[in-house]
Every structure is written in structure tokens, then in C-alpha cells.
Design a protein around this motif. Structure first.
Motif, PDB file in Angstrom:
ATOM      1  N   VAL A 102       0.837  -1.204   0.000  1.00  0.00           N
ATOM      2  CA  VAL A 102       0.000   0.000   0.000  1.00  0.00           C
ATOM      3  C   VAL A 102       0.870   1.252   0.000  1.00  0.00           C
ATOM      4  O   VAL A 102       0.601   2.220  -0.722  1.00  0.00           O
ATOM      5  CB  VAL A 102      -0.948  -0.001   1.212  1.00  0.00           C
ATOM      6  CG1 VAL A 102      -1.626   1.357   1.376  1.00  0.00           C
ATOM      7  CG2 VAL A 102      -2.008  -1.080   1.060  1.00  0.00           C
ATOM      8  N   ALA A 103       1.934   1.248   0.814  1.00  0.00           N
ATOM      9  CA  ALA A 103       2.836   2.403   0.875  1.00  0.00           C
ATOM     10  C   ALA A 103       3.479   2.674  -0.482  1.00  0.00           C
ATOM     11  O   ALA A 103       3.567   3.824  -0.925  1.00  0.00           O
ATOM     12  CB  ALA A 103       3.902   2.170   1.949  1.00  0.00           C
ATOM     13  N   MET A 104       3.920   1.601  -1.143  1.00  0.00           N
ATOM     14  CA  MET A 104       4.549   1.776  -2.455  1.00  0.00           C
ATOM     15  C   MET A 104       3.545   2.294  -3.479  1.00  0.00           C
ATOM     16  O   MET A 104       3.869   3.143  -4.311  1.00  0.00           O
ATOM     17  CB  MET A 104       5.152   0.452  -2.926  1.00  0.00           C
ATOM     18  CG  MET A 104       6.352  -0.004  -2.133  1.00  0.00           C
ATOM     19  SD  MET A 104       7.634   1.284  -1.971  1.00  0.00           S
ATOM     20  CE  MET A 104       7.910   1.742  -3.685  1.00  0.00           C
ATOM     21  N   VAL A 105       2.315   1.805  -3.421  1.00  0.00           N
ATOM     22  CA  VAL A 105       1.282   2.286  -4.349  1.00  0.00           C
ATOM     23  C   VAL A 105       1.005   3.758  -4.110  1.00  0.00           C
ATOM     24  O   VAL A 105       0.847   4.544  -5.064  1.00  0.00           O
ATOM     25  CB  VAL A 105      -0.009   1.450  -4.196  1.00  0.00           C
ATOM     26  CG1 VAL A 105      -1.166   2.103  -4.946  1.00  0.00           C
ATOM     27  CG2 VAL A 105       0.214   0.041  -4.725  1.00  0.00           C
ATOM     28  N   LEU A 106       0.963   4.190  -2.845  1.00  0.00           N
ATOM     29  CA  LEU A 106       0.725   5.598  -2.541  1.00  0.00           C
ATOM     30  C   LEU A 106       1.868   6.473  -3.053  1.00  0.00           C
ATOM     31  O   LEU A 106       1.632   7.563  -3.592  1.00  0.00           O
ATOM     32  CB  LEU A 106       0.551   5.776  -1.029  1.00  0.00           C
ATOM     33  CG  LEU A 106      -0.747   5.202  -0.428  1.00  0.00           C
ATOM     34  CD1 LEU A 106      -0.731   5.342   1.090  1.00  0.00           C
ATOM     35  CD2 LEU A 106      -1.967   5.895  -1.022  1.00  0.00           C
ATOM     36  N   VAL A 107       3.095   5.993  -2.878  1.00  0.00           N
ATOM     37  CA  VAL A 107       4.247   6.752  -3.379  1.00  0.00           C
ATOM     38  C   VAL A 107       4.178   6.886  -4.897  1.00  0.00           C
ATOM     39  O   VAL A 107       4.362   7.980  -5.459  1.00  0.00           O
ATOM     40  CB  VAL A 107       5.563   6.072  -2.951  1.00  0.00           C
ATOM     41  CG1 VAL A 107       6.750   6.707  -3.680  1.00  0.00           C
ATOM     42  CG2 VAL A 107       5.754   6.176  -1.448  1.00  0.00           C
ATOM     43  N   LEU A 108       3.897   5.785  -5.582  1.00  0.00           N
ATOM     44  CA  LEU A 108       3.814   5.829  -7.038  1.00  0.00           C
ATOM     45  C   LEU A 108       2.633   6.672  -7.506  1.00  0.00           C
ATOM     46  O   LEU A 108       2.715   7.355  -8.536  1.00  0.00           O
ATOM     47  CB  LEU A 108       3.705   4.403  -7.585  1.00  0.00           C
ATOM     48  CG  LEU A 108       4.949   3.527  -7.404  1.00  0.00           C
ATOM     49  CD1 LEU A 108       4.670   2.097  -7.842  1.00  0.00           C
ATOM     50  CD2 LEU A 108       6.130   4.087  -8.183  1.00  0.00           C
ATOM     51  N   THR A 109       1.530   6.629  -6.757  1.00  0.00           N
ATOM     52  CA  THR A 109       0.386   7.470  -7.105  1.00  0.00           C
ATOM     53  C   THR A 109       0.748   8.948  -6.992  1.00  0.00           C
ATOM     54  O   THR A 109       0.344   9.772  -7.826  1.00  0.00           O
ATOM     55  CB  THR A 109      -0.809   7.151  -6.195  1.00  0.00           C
ATOM     56  OG1 THR A 109      -1.150   5.774  -6.334  1.00  0.00           O
ATOM     57  CG2 THR A 109      -2.020   8.007  -6.551  1.00  0.00           C
ATOM     58  N   ALA A 110       1.502   9.297  -5.961  1.00  0.00           N
ATOM     59  CA  ALA A 110       1.969  10.681  -5.817  1.00  0.00           C
ATOM     60  C   ALA A 110       2.833  11.086  -7.001  1.00  0.00           C
ATOM     61  O   ALA A 110       2.759  12.237  -7.480  1.00  0.00           O
ATOM     62  CB  ALA A 110       2.737  10.835  -4.508  1.00  0.00           C
ATOM     63  N   ILE A 111       3.640  10.156  -7.487  1.00  0.00           N
ATOM     64  CA  ILE A 111       4.462  10.439  -8.666  1.00  0.00           C
ATOM     65  C   ILE A 111       3.574  10.685  -9.884  1.00  0.00           C
ATOM     66  O   ILE A 111       3.822  11.597 -10.686  1.00  0.00           O
ATOM     67  CB  ILE A 111       5.442   9.284  -8.922  1.00  0.00           C
ATOM     68  CG1 ILE A 111       6.462   9.201  -7.786  1.00  0.00           C
ATOM     69  CG2 ILE A 111       6.143   9.448 -10.265  1.00  0.00           C
ATOM     70  CD1 ILE A 111       7.380   8.000  -7.885  1.00  0.00           C
ATOM     71  N   VAL A 112       2.514   9.877 -10.052  1.00  0.00           N
ATOM     72  CA  VAL A 112       1.585  10.070 -11.168  1.00  0.00           C
ATOM     73  C   VAL A 112       0.959  11.462 -11.107  1.00  0.00           C
ATOM     74  O   VAL A 112       0.897  12.188 -12.105  1.00  0.00           O
ATOM     75  CB  VAL A 112       0.479   8.987 -11.148  1.00  0.00           C
ATOM     76  CG1 VAL A 112      -0.609   9.311 -12.172  1.00  0.00           C
ATOM     77  CG2 VAL A 112       1.072   7.625 -11.440  1.00  0.00           C
ATOM     78  N   VAL A 113       0.499  11.853  -9.907  1.00  0.00           N
ATOM     79  CA  VAL A 113      -0.128  13.175  -9.747  1.00  0.00           C
ATOM     80  C   VAL A 113       0.881  14.281 -10.035  1.00  0.00           C
ATOM     81  O   VAL A 113       0.578  15.262 -10.729  1.00  0.00           O
ATOM     82  CB  VAL A 113      -0.704  13.311  -8.328  1.00  0.00           C
ATOM     83  CG1 VAL A 113      -1.217  14.736  -8.095  1.00  0.00           C
ATOM     84  CG2 VAL A 113      -1.840  12.316  -8.110  1.00  0.00           C
ATOM     85  N   SER A 117      -7.301   4.746 -13.497  1.00  0.00           N
ATOM     86  CA  SER A 117      -7.063   3.932 -12.304  1.00  0.00           C
ATOM     87  C   SER A 117      -8.372   3.557 -11.632  1.00  0.00           C
ATOM     88  O   SER A 117      -8.548   2.426 -11.188  1.00  0.00           O
ATOM     89  CB  SER A 117      -6.148   4.670 -11.332  1.00  0.00           C
ATOM     90  OG  SER A 117      -6.724   5.916 -10.979  1.00  0.00           O
ATOM     91  N   ALA A 118      -9.309   4.522 -11.576  1.00  0.00           N
ATOM     92  CA  ALA A 118     -10.605   4.211 -10.981  1.00  0.00           C
ATOM     93  C   ALA A 118     -11.353   3.186 -11.813  1.00  0.00           C
ATOM     94  O   ALA A 118     -11.983   2.264 -11.287  1.00  0.00           O
ATOM     95  CB  ALA A 118     -11.428   5.483 -10.848  1.00  0.00           C
TER      96      ALA A 118
END
Length: 515
Positions: free
Chosen positions: A176-187, A225-226
């Protein structure tokens, strides 16, 4: 986690290259092909790839390394990068391309020097999104196990089976932490791309507005993603059971996993995750019950009524076999943790040949079957870990018919057939959802006609199999919570009237039916 990040990162990098390549040509066929493979689903894609690449010629090159999993991920999610690249052929971008063409730039040069620098952050965002979805893809990842390097998703599934909750929670939180980090990169890449396009648009001599196209591309990346999380479909075609045993008839079960039939008194023994052994009659009423001596580390996944009428329990997480009489009095036990003869690592099931010899299957570091005399003296063993002939990846249940031993080879998604002396005969089935195919076969039984009855954890069903050919004959059940539907079934057994009882673990009940 490192292996998952490496494979997901490499997949995202390849998706980025595909995105840049697609921005140089207006062809639409690649994206339609990519969308078609996405809609096929991870399970069927993995099955197709196993059949294509699991061969002597491609094993080392493709199947036993990152390429096989990357191919599955790209087949699932490369359409995101291709669709992102496709938006660079929309009207605002065409004006920019036309301007470059007037200056003498070809399609490739325009893509590299004009479109690429503006769209790079957004194409990068789509590639990171592909990496995120690859990191969290379950069906293809699990079916293509074992992988090299080791991926986190199959390890999480294993920890669930082994009741290693601390490791499972830590791994899930890490993911979950890695997904959040990568999501922040996408944003971040998306916002940077929009601002960069707006600056280019304001400074452009021509009245082109690629910023508008960038905004559309950004909206696409966010909404995708949604869409990938929320879309899905399900259906069923099942008949109602003859009876349901559970809370409705006074039988308390907490995720039952083991079941066997006692022909002498037409009764059943069932074990659930509360480590309670319950003796029930043919109508599902409790006759007696007892607790396993220890259960903090884990609970049994198998139970067998021996030819002597005693109850043999492979005490899975305590690496031993315990024998009880029908009233729950312990008779004796043997085994300890280890890899030597007479030792076990996660024993799963027990079966008996015509001589009364005891066959014990196990997984973990062993993945083998050990054979003992009726008094527990070691005789011989067969099998080892792997996916080759005579190998297992979690042997789960056994049935012995004459001198043939039938074994559910769970994580290889097949049935293995041996002689009672340990000689390998053949494998039957393979991964899939069709007749004669399996997804994590667990429970195994045999009816009065000599046909095999296989309980599939992954396909949420019970299947009737011709023991000689491996041909699938009939199916019962599908995923769900209604009567006639199953949720993660673990076991199956048959009585003298050919009534089949399925262990509907996820629904905390037993279902009785006939084919």
C-alpha cells in the motif's frame, strides 16, 4: 518487495517506450489489440502464456524469469500508455504536428523533438500507472508462480494459507505504501505536464493549444485507475444444493477446511479454523466435538477416517500426525518439524492403501508424500518441489484406488497420478476455468463409479473428473454466497449414497448435493 518493484518498474519502462513509439504513428490497431487483451482478463492471459512459453525451448529464456510476468502485465495494462499516446493525435496536437511538418519535420522527428518533450510527463504518468497496476495484479501473478525474482503477491497468498498474519499485514502495508508513493508520482507528473503544456501554448507563435490535449490526457490518466479498480463482472450457473449444514441447522463452523466421511456409522468429521473437530451425523447434527491440543500457530487443513475407524489428523502447523478414536480420545501421534524421513513440514492429508500403509502429503520445504507402516514406521517417500514430472507445488489431498494414488497438485493447478510404490504415471489437467482444467484444486474424493471429485479453491466450484482420461464431466457451484454458490471451498467428501459434501469455507457452511 524488491522483486515486485523490479518487475513492475521494468514493465512501466517498456510501457513508456511503447507510448513514445505510439506517439509517432496514428495507427489505431495496436490500442484495439491491447484493449482486447485487457478485457480477456489476467487469469486467461496467464493460462495462455503458460501453454505458449512453458516449453523446453522457452523455459530459460522466457518462462523462468521476469519476461513471462512482464508479458502478462503488458497484455493487461499496456493499453493505458497506448491510449495516452493516442491523445497526442487529437485536434490540438494535430495543429502542432502540422506546424512541425511545415518546417520539414517528419513524423518520427516530430514525435521526438516536438510532441515528446511536451507529452513526456504525461506519458511518464501513464507508464507509472501501468507499474502500479502491475504491482497489484493478482490473477496473472498467482497463476504464473513460481516467479524469479520472487514477487510479493504470491507470498501474501502463501502467508494467508499458512496463517502468518503478521508477515501478511506487514507485506500488505508495504505494498500500500509503495502504491501511494507511485500514485503521488503520477499526480506530480500530471501537474507538471499540464503546467509545461500551458507555458508552451502561451509561448507558441501559432495558436495551437496542446495544453487542452494535455488536460484531457491528465483526466484520462486519473480516471483510468478508478476504471481499472471498479470494473468487473461476475455470473453463475449453478443448481440448488440438497441441504446446507451450518448456522441454519445448529452446526457452528468458522471457516471449515477439512472433511471426511466415516462409512461405518454414516457420519462425518469436519475441522474448522477454531481448531475444533466435530463429529456430525448424516443430517449435519453434532454428535460430539473436541479441540486440537494446540492451535495458536495454525490449524489442520486435512482429516481422514482410517480403515480402522479412527480419525487421523495431519496437524499441519505443528508438523505431526495425531490419531483419535471416534469420541476424540487421542491414541497416539508421531512426527516433528524437519526434512528427514518421518519428519514433516505442513502435512496436508492422509490416505491408506490396501495394505493399511499410511500416505502423508506435505508442502513447504518438502513438497512430497511419505509412506509409513500402520504403526508409523517410515518406509519410503516420493515427489519433490517443482512443476516437472513427479514434482509438486503444494500437494493438498489424496485418493488411493487400487495401486493408483491421485493427488491434487494445488499450485501447479493439476492432478498428479502415481503408483503406490511412488512411480510417477501422469499429470492431468492444467490451469484454467474450463472442463478438465483447475485453479488451485484442493479437496479430492472418489464416488462409487470410480470418478474423481475435485474441489477448486480458485474457481469456486466442484468438478467431476474421469480418472482415466482427466476429462471434465460435470461442474457444480460458482462464486458467491447464495445456496448453490461457493466461497473458497477447501474440501469435499462422498458418502455411500454418492451424496457429495463440499466444504464452503468462506460461507462457514457445508453444502450437500449430487451430480
Amino acid at each position: 518487495m524488491t522483486g515486485s518493484l523490479i518487475v513492475a518498474g521494468l514493465t512501466g519502462f517498456v510501457a513508456l517506450i511503447l507510448g513514445f513509439a505510439a506517439s509517432s504513428t496514428p495507427a489505431r490497431l495496436p490500442i484495439w489489440i491491447a484493449l482486447a487483451t485487457f478485457l480477456v482478463g489476467g487469469q486467461l492471459l496467464a493460462i495462455a502464456q503458460i501453454r505458449l512459453y512453458n516449453s523446453r525451448w522457452l523455459n530459460d529464456l522466457v518462462y523462468n524469469g521476469p519476461p513471462i510476468v512482464m508479458l502478462a502485465y503488458l497484455s493487461r495494462f499496456a493499453w493505458i500508455s497506448l491510449a495516452a499516446a493516442r491523445t497526442t493525435w487529437s485536434k490540438p496536437w494535430r495543429e502542432l504536428r502540422d506546424q512541425a511538418a511545415m518546417d520539414g519535420a517528419g513524423a518520427l522527428r516530430t514525435a521526438i523533438h516536438v510532441v515528446g518533450p511536451i507529452a513526456a510527463p504525461l506519458l511518464g504518468a501513464s507508464a507509472v500507472l501501468v507499474a502500479i497496476l502491475s504491482l497489484t495484479e493478482v490473477p496473472a501473478t498467482v497463476l504464473l508462480a513460481p516467479q524469479r525474482p520472487q514477487l510479493l503477491t504470491p507470498m501474501l497468498m502463501t502467508w494467508v494459507h499458512m496463517l502468518r498474519y503478521d508477515a501478511m499485514i506487514e507485506g500488505a502495508l508495504l505494498m500500500v505504501a509503495m502504491v501511494l508513493v507511485l500514485t503521488a508520482i503520477v499526480v506530480g507528473l500530471t501537474r507538471f505536464g499540464i503546467s509545461r503544456a500551458e507555458v508552451r501554448s502561451q509561448n507558441s507563435v501559432a495558436r495551437t493549444k496542446p495544453g487542452k490535449g494535455i488536460t484531457r490526457l491528465a483526466s484520462f490518466c486519473i480516471l483510468t485507475s478508478a476504471f481499472c479498480v471498479l470494473t468487473g463482472c461476475d455470473g453463475f450457473n449453478s443448481s440448488k444444493p440438497d441441504a446446507v449444514w451450518g448456522s441454519s441447522n445448529g452446526l457452528t463452523l468458522v471457516y471449515p477446511r477439512a472433511l471426511d466421511y466415516a462409512p461405518k456409522d454414516d457420519s462425518w468429521f469436519v475441522i474448522d479454523r477454531s481448531a475444533v473437530v466435530q463429529h456430525i451425523d448424516r443430517k449435519g447434527k453434532v454428535l460430539t466435538e473436541w479441540h486440537m491440543p494446540q492451535s495458536q500457530t495454525g490449524k489442520p487443513v486435512g482429516v481422514t477416517v482410517g480403515p480402522d475407524g479412527n480419525v487421523y489428523v495431519p496437524d499441519t502447523h505443528y508438523h505431526r500426525v495425531i490419531i483419535y478414536d471416534a469420541k476424540g480420545n487421542e491414541i497416539r501421534r508421531w512426527g516433528s518439524q524437519g526434512t528427514q524421513p518421518g519428519q514433516f513440514i505442513y502435512p496436508t492429508d492422509i490416505a491408506f492403501d490396501a495394505k493399511g500403509n499410511v500416505f502423508v502429503s506435505e508442502y513447504g520445504d518438502n513438497d512430497r508424500v511419505q509412506v509409513f507402516t500402520p504403526d508409523g514406521t517410515f518406509l519410503y517417500e516420493f515427489g519433490s518441489f517443482g512443476d516437472g514430472e513427479g514434482q509438486f507445488s503444494r500437494p493438498e489431498s489424496m485418493v488411493i484406488d487400487g495401486d493408483d494414488v491421485y493427488i491434487t497438485d494445488e499450485c501447479n493447478h493439476r492432478l498428479a497420478v502415481f503408483k503406490t510404490d511412488g512411480t510417477w504415471v501422469r499429470n492431468m489437467g492444467g490451469p484454467g476455468a474450463g472442463l478438465g482444467e483447475f485453479r488451485f484444486p484442493k479437496g479430492l474424493a472418489m464416488d462409487s463409479d470410480g470418478q474423481l471429485i475435485v474441489c477448486e479453491f480458485g474457481n469456486n466450484r466442484v468438478q467431476l473428473i474421469d480418472k482415466k482420461t482427466g476429462k471434465g464431466l460435470k461442474l457444480w457451484g460458482t462464486g458467491g454466497h447464495d445456496e448453490g454458490q461457493l466461497a473458497y471451498p477447501w474440501g469435499v467428501a462422498v458418502d455411500k449414497e454418492d451424496r457429495i459434501v463440499a466444504v464452503d469455507a468462506g460461507n462457514n457452511r457445508l453444502q450437500v448435493f449430487e451430480f
